[in-house]
Design an enzyme around this catalytic site. Structure first.
Site, PDB file in Angstrom:
ATOM      1  N   GLY A 175      -9.545   2.842  68.435  1.00  0.00           N
ATOM      2  CA  GLY A 175      -9.844   3.244  67.065  1.00  0.00           C
ATOM      3  C   GLY A 175     -10.241   2.051  66.223  1.00  0.00           C
ATOM      4  O   GLY A 175      -9.642   1.799  65.175  1.00  0.00           O
TER       5      GLY A 175
ATOM      6  N   LYS B  17      -6.611   6.808  62.880  1.00  0.00           N
ATOM      7  CA  LYS B  17      -6.036   7.449  61.703  1.00  0.00           C
ATOM      8  C   LYS B  17      -4.752   8.186  62.104  1.00  0.00           C
ATOM      9  O   LYS B  17      -4.638   8.699  63.218  1.00  0.00           O
ATOM     10  CB  LYS B  17      -7.029   8.446  61.101  1.00  0.00           C
ATOM     11  CG  LYS B  17      -8.293   7.821  60.519  1.00  0.00           C
ATOM     12  CD  LYS B  17      -8.005   7.114  59.221  1.00  0.00           C
ATOM     13  CE  LYS B  17      -9.303   6.683  58.544  1.00  0.00           C
ATOM     14  NZ  LYS B  17      -9.045   5.954  57.281  1.00  0.00           N
TER      15      LYS B  17
ATOM     16  N   LYS C 225       5.269  -0.613  52.743  1.00  0.00           N
ATOM     17  CA  LYS C 225       3.812  -0.458  52.780  1.00  0.00           C
ATOM     18  C   LYS C 225       3.419   0.948  52.325  1.00  0.00           C
ATOM     19  O   LYS C 225       2.418   1.123  51.603  1.00  0.00           O
ATOM     20  CB  LYS C 225       3.312  -0.714  54.212  1.00  0.00           C
ATOM     21  CG  LYS C 225       1.831  -0.418  54.443  1.00  0.00           C
ATOM     22  CD  LYS C 225       0.923  -1.423  53.771  1.00  0.00           C
ATOM     23  CE  LYS C 225      -0.562  -1.098  54.020  1.00  0.00           C
ATOM     24  NZ  LYS C 225      -0.927  -1.139  55.440  1.00  0.00           N
TER      25      LYS C 225
END
Length: 300
Positions: free
Chosen positions: A7, A76, A178
């Site tokens: 990815g 993703k 995060k």
């Protein structure tokens, strides 16, 4: 070391490019438009300190993970399960799979699908694809990785490639830290299509950021998560250190692509509901992004 990047978008290309530049055998598994450009010219790695064409392998076939000792898993969050199924038949038994994804539970979702060791990391970098086979670095670049049997060797390998790396025994808390930043900035940047520096100058935005963070902290506390550091200071610092950066959600929306909002504000919304914590601001941001995605869907 042979390293595969599954990815390879902006994040994967950046870290893969640095590792290839440091002498590792790297293959980027990416979309055909990037693969064609990289095969023809190499990966253009444009950073604040250098702008180079880095030679490395590229493929659009998940089977290219074969033989890799390290797999940087950069898909993703919405594609975690399908990407795991695609690479599972080809992974070397001794491979280490390191997740470099948004969200807080990708490693938990991934581990039952793979017999190989899966380790979580937290990514702090501002990057974007500036064109086919061209990644542009806007700022930062450090990683926080989970404690494990191979974490010291992995951290040394990454640091030698110019990737500052910290080993943490509270990577779940770091992932939540995060997540807070993503929940604060991603949806607002996407809705307004403004970079962080301009976004925080708009009326009401700083108060909205504070409201989002307060909700996220309440959910994290109820979930037993200890978030390290000064969260409000970290939220303020994002706009200062990455003023020209558009969120990944904003980039997805600008390209007409589905976003990861279900794994950002949507995740906080679901956990809050499960734990009895109200999250009205996160709900509103999630609702607006989903509505804008639905509006754009007929154009796809």
């Amino acid at each position: 070391m042979k390293i595969a990047v599954m990815g390879a978008g902006a994040v994967g290309c950046y870290y893969g490019g640095l590792l290839a530049r440091a002498g590792h055998e790297v293959v980027l598994i990416a979309r055909p438009v990037h693969v064609e450009a990289i095969r023809a010219h190499g990966l253009r790695l444009e950073t604040r300190s250098f702008d180079e064409q880095v030679r490395l392998e590229a493929s659009s076939d998940p089977a290219a993970v074969a033989g890799a000792q390290l797999v940087l898993f950069c898909v993703k969050s919405t594609d975690t399960e399908s990407a795991a199924a695609a690479i599972a038949p080809h992974l070397a038994p001794e491979a280490l799979v390191l997740t470099l994804q948004n969200g807080v539970d990708n490693d938990i979702r991934l581990q039952p699908l793979l017999p190989q060791e899966v380790s979580a990391s937290v990514v702090y970098v501002a990057t974007a694809m500036a064109g086919p086979g061209h990644v542009r670095h806007h700022g930062r670049g450090e990683l926080v990785i989970a404690t494990g049997s191979r974490s010291a060797a992995l951290a040394a390998c990454l640091a030698a490639a110019g990737i500052p790396t910290e080993i943490s025994d509270n990577v779940r808390g770091a992932l939540w830290a995060k997540l807070l930043l993503n929940c604060a900035y991603n949806a607002l940047s996407a809705i307004t299509q403004l970079p962080y520096g301009q976004l925080v100058l708009q009326p009401g935005v700083t108060d909205t950021l504070a409201d989002v963070v307060a909700e996220c902290l309440a959910v994290a506390r109820a979930d037993g998560v200890l978030i390290p550091g000064d969260v409000p200071a970290a939220v303020r610092a994002i706009a200062q250190t990455m003023p020209g950066q558009f969120s990944s959600t904003a980039q997805d929306m600008a390209r007409g692509k589905p976003s990861e909002i279900d794994h950002l504000n949507g995740f906080v919304l679901r956990r809050g509901a499960a734990l009895g914590i109200a999250t009205p601001v996160n709900r509103m941001l999630w609702t607006l992004v989903k509505a804008l995605e639905a509006k754009a869907a007929p154009k796809l």
